[in-house]
Design an enzyme around this catalytic site. Structure first.
Site, PDB file in Angstrom:
ATOM      1  N   LYS A  17      -8.291   5.065  -7.709  1.00 56.93           N
ATOM      2  CA  LYS A  17      -8.584   3.611  -7.614  1.00 56.93           C
ATOM      3  C   LYS A  17     -10.150   3.294  -7.488  1.00 56.93           C
ATOM      4  O   LYS A  17     -10.682   2.458  -8.292  1.00 56.93           O
ATOM      5  CB  LYS A  17      -7.718   2.808  -6.547  1.00 56.93           C
ATOM      6  CG  LYS A  17      -7.732   1.283  -6.802  1.00 56.93           C
ATOM      7  CD  LYS A  17      -6.646   0.795  -6.078  1.00 56.93           C
ATOM      8  CE  LYS A  17      -6.564   0.638  -4.643  1.00 56.93           C
ATOM      9  NZ  LYS A  17      -7.659  -0.071  -3.996  1.00 56.93           N
ATOM     10  N   SER A  45     -18.201   1.389   5.766  1.00 58.33           N
ATOM     11  CA  SER A  45     -17.322   0.893   4.835  1.00 58.33           C
ATOM     12  C   SER A  45     -18.186   1.073   3.381  1.00 58.33           C
ATOM     13  O   SER A  45     -19.115   0.492   3.284  1.00 58.33           O
ATOM     14  CB  SER A  45     -17.194  -0.722   5.044  1.00 58.33           C
ATOM     15  OG  SER A  45     -17.068  -1.227   3.638  1.00 58.33           O
ATOM     16  N   ASP A  51      -7.269   4.820   4.261  1.00 53.47           N
ATOM     17  CA  ASP A  51      -6.320   4.299   3.392  1.00 53.47           C
ATOM     18  C   ASP A  51      -5.195   5.259   3.503  1.00 53.47           C
ATOM     19  O   ASP A  51      -3.886   4.784   3.370  1.00 53.47           O
ATOM     20  CB  ASP A  51      -6.536   4.216   1.991  1.00 53.47           C
ATOM     21  CG  ASP A  51      -7.607   3.203   1.682  1.00 53.47           C
ATOM     22  OD1 ASP A  51      -7.879   2.374   2.501  1.00 53.47           O
ATOM     23  OD2 ASP A  51      -8.034   3.418   0.620  1.00 53.47           O
ATOM     24  N   ARG A  56      -2.824  -3.374   9.398  1.00 50.69           N
ATOM     25  CA  ARG A  56      -2.013  -2.306   9.212  1.00 50.69           C
ATOM     26  C   ARG A  56      -1.553  -1.587  10.642  1.00 50.69           C
ATOM     27  O   ARG A  56      -0.622  -0.920  10.800  1.00 50.69           O
ATOM     28  CB  ARG A  56      -2.500  -1.017   8.290  1.00 50.69           C
ATOM     29  CG  ARG A  56      -2.526  -1.573   6.843  1.00 50.69           C
ATOM     30  CD  ARG A  56      -3.231  -0.506   6.060  1.00 50.69           C
ATOM     31  NE  ARG A  56      -2.989  -0.887   4.569  1.00 50.69           N
ATOM     32  CZ  ARG A  56      -3.829  -0.463   3.636  1.00 50.69           C
ATOM     33  NH1 ARG A  56      -4.629   0.543   3.806  1.00 50.69           N
ATOM     34  NH2 ARG A  56      -3.402  -0.994   2.316  1.00 50.69           N
TER      35      ARG A  56
HETATM   36  C1  S3P Z   1     -12.768   1.407  -0.808  1.00 46.54           C
HETATM   37  C2  S3P Z   1     -13.381   1.571   0.301  1.00 46.54           C
HETATM   38  C3  S3P Z   1     -12.561   1.271   1.257  1.00 46.54           C
HETATM   39  C4  S3P Z   1     -10.937   1.519   1.114  1.00 46.54           C
HETATM   40  C5  S3P Z   1     -10.514   0.592   0.050  1.00 46.54           C
HETATM   41  C6  S3P Z   1     -11.410   1.276  -1.383  1.00 46.54           C
HETATM   42  C7  S3P Z   1     -13.668   1.565  -1.994  1.00 46.54           C
HETATM   43  O1  S3P Z   1     -12.695   0.195   2.046  1.00 46.54           O
HETATM   44  O2  S3P Z   1      -9.996   1.131   2.237  1.00 46.54           O
HETATM   45  O3  S3P Z   1      -9.226   0.821  -0.492  1.00 46.54           O
HETATM   46  O4  S3P Z   1     -13.475   1.632  -3.551  1.00 46.54           O
HETATM   47  O5  S3P Z   1     -15.010   1.327  -1.859  1.00 46.54           O
HETATM   48  P1  S3P Z   1     -13.894  -0.458   3.080  1.00 46.54           P
HETATM   49  O6  S3P Z   1     -15.183  -0.394   2.385  1.00 46.54           O
HETATM   50  O7  S3P Z   1     -13.485  -1.866   3.503  1.00 46.54           O
HETATM   51  O8  S3P Z   1     -13.748   0.689   4.162  1.00 46.54           O
END
Ligand code: S3P
Length: 432
Positions: A19, A164, A317, A348
């Site tokens: 994703k 993040s 995740d 969660r």
């Molecule tokens: C993601 C980063 C993560 C993850 C999300 C997808 C991404 O979030 O939990 O499902 O594609 O950069 P955070 O950046 O909030 O940790």
């Protein structure tokens, strides 16, 4: 969805494309010059939200069974959308797109569903504003809808309080449009797909991790142009995680999961499985942009473990399904330093606790994680996904190990990341 205890699972599967990588391939393709060809794209609701937003900004995107073609118009080729950009349930679309939109010469409004519009956006508003962006929360609550208007950007060195990838990526993408270098330091390395893929598209970007503090810094230079690429999206380890757990927990099981992305910034669950005593063999390892492997998973007796510190961003995740594994493992599992769980599609810590308790598991929520005393049989129950795709899938796997029937309410949310989840699960069932 109604599920019963499973006798055995057996077979070979592939999981849908990653994703995070699918989102980035469309976004970077849209702001690159030329046609980007994406194979293995995830046709889940979140990534379709990203496609929809770029189409509204004048980018032609062909989505066939085989591949996605993004006819990019270059760094300054987007045009003003006629109305609000709908980012659906997708935090990645909202936060990364905000970084790109901060550099445009037109105004936009971004808004999503009720869950998305209650998730924290202050974490991107703050650094983007420090870079000179004109970005406002329209309800003044640091949440979407967000209005982003033209401004001149300059690079900063941002010390992010959270690890993040969405915050890091928003800053790096705005940095492409800024004057001077943009640096982002995070307390631990989060997924690095943006760094790897932006480099492939021709951006000047570097990243380092301090061996002492584990703080990670990514730096991007302003960019004149990105160039179209061929992107091969590996299978999503976050989707594979449900079948890894299923193969480990259901007796007499053997599952081969083909072509799974095992980028170390995403593969924390594999380390945890190893710590818990799982029998997983890596086959056919290779690298094309991102490292991939086939994973052969066999039923295993698991034991509890402690999960904390800089491994957390690499499995954030997967905590719902790790919690299910912990409930079935012998002994206690402690999960710490994972307060970010509270700001995902649902809180969660709450949704995992609620559902495991309903299945009769001894779980104590904490401020930044949970303590699970595993090893007692799970009871079938009626569970709510709270429209969180990862909760629906994690508890569907829990159901396969529980006595009696389990009903998952609001299971259609699996479409967000894994529309064919239940068909794949069905294909593995051995009835004898
Ligand atoms: C993601 C980063 C993560 C993850 C999300 C997808 C991404 O979030 O939990 O499902 O594609 O950069 P955070 O950046 O909030 O940790």
């Amino acid at each position: 969805m109604k599920l019963e205890k499973a006798k055995a699972l057996n077979g070979e599967i592939t999981v849908p494309g990653d994703k995070s990588i699918s989102h980035r391939a469309v976004m970077f393709g849209a702001i690159a010059k030329g046609t980007t060809e994406i194979s293995g794209f995830l046709n889940g609701a979140d990534c379709l939200s990203t496609i929809r937003c770029f189409r509204k900004m004048g980018i032609e995107i062909e989505n066939t069974d085989d591949h996605v073609l993004v006819h990019g118009k270059g760094l300054h080729g987007l045009s003003a959308p006629l109305d609000t950009l709908d980012t659906g349930n997708s935090g990645t679309t909202t936060r990364l797109l905000s970084g790109i939109l901060a550099g445009q010469n037109f105004s936009t409004v971004l808004s999503g569903d009720a869950s998305l519009n209650s998730r924290p956006m202050g974490r991107i508003i703050k650094p983007l504003s420090a870079m000179g962006a004109d970005i406002k929360s329209l309800n003044s609550n640091d949440c979407a809808p967000l209005q982003i208007s033209p401004s001149t950007l300059h690079g900063i060195h941002y010390q992010s309080p959270v690890a993040s990838a969405q915050v890091k990526s928003a800053c790096l993408l705005a940095g492409l449009y800024a004057q001077g270098e943009t640096w982002v330091t995070e307390p631990a390395l989060s997924r690095n797909h943006t760094e790897l893929m932006l480099k492939q598209f021709g951006a000047s970007i570097t990243s380092t991790v301090s061996p002492d503090t584990k703080h990670a810094t990514a730096k991007v230079m302003p960019c004149k142009e990105l160039y179209a690429q061929k992107i091969l999206v590996p299978g999503d380890i976050s989707s594979a995680a449900y079948f890894i757990a299923a193969g480990l927990l259901v007796p007499d099981s053997e599952i081969l999961i083909k072509n799974v992305g095992i980028n170390p910034t995403r593969a924390g669950i594999l380390k945890v499985c190893q710590m818990m005593g799982a029998d997983i063999t890596y086959l056919n390892q290779s690298t094309y942009g991102e490292p991939v492997a086939d994973l052969l998973v066999k039923t295993s007796v698991l034991s509890g473990t402690t999960i904390e510190g800089d491994i957390i961003p690499t499995l954030i995740d997967e905590i719902p399904i790790i919690a299910v594994m912990a409930a079935c493992a012998q002994g206690t599992t402690v999960i710490k330093n994972a307060a970010e769980l509270k700001v995902k599609e649902t809180d969660r810590i709450f949704t995992i606790t609620e559902n495991l308790m309903n299945m009769g598991v001894d779980i104590t929520p904490t401020a930044d994680g949970m303590i699970i005393k595993g090893g007692s049989p799970l009871k079938g129950a009626t569970l709510n996904s709270y429209m969180d795709h990862r909760i629906a899938m994690a508890f569907s796997i829990a159901a396969l190990t529980a006595q009696g029937t389990t009903t998952i309410e609001n299971d259609s949310c699996v479409d967000v990341s894994y529309p064919s989840f239940y068909e794949t699960l069905d294909s593995l069932m051995i009835f004898h």
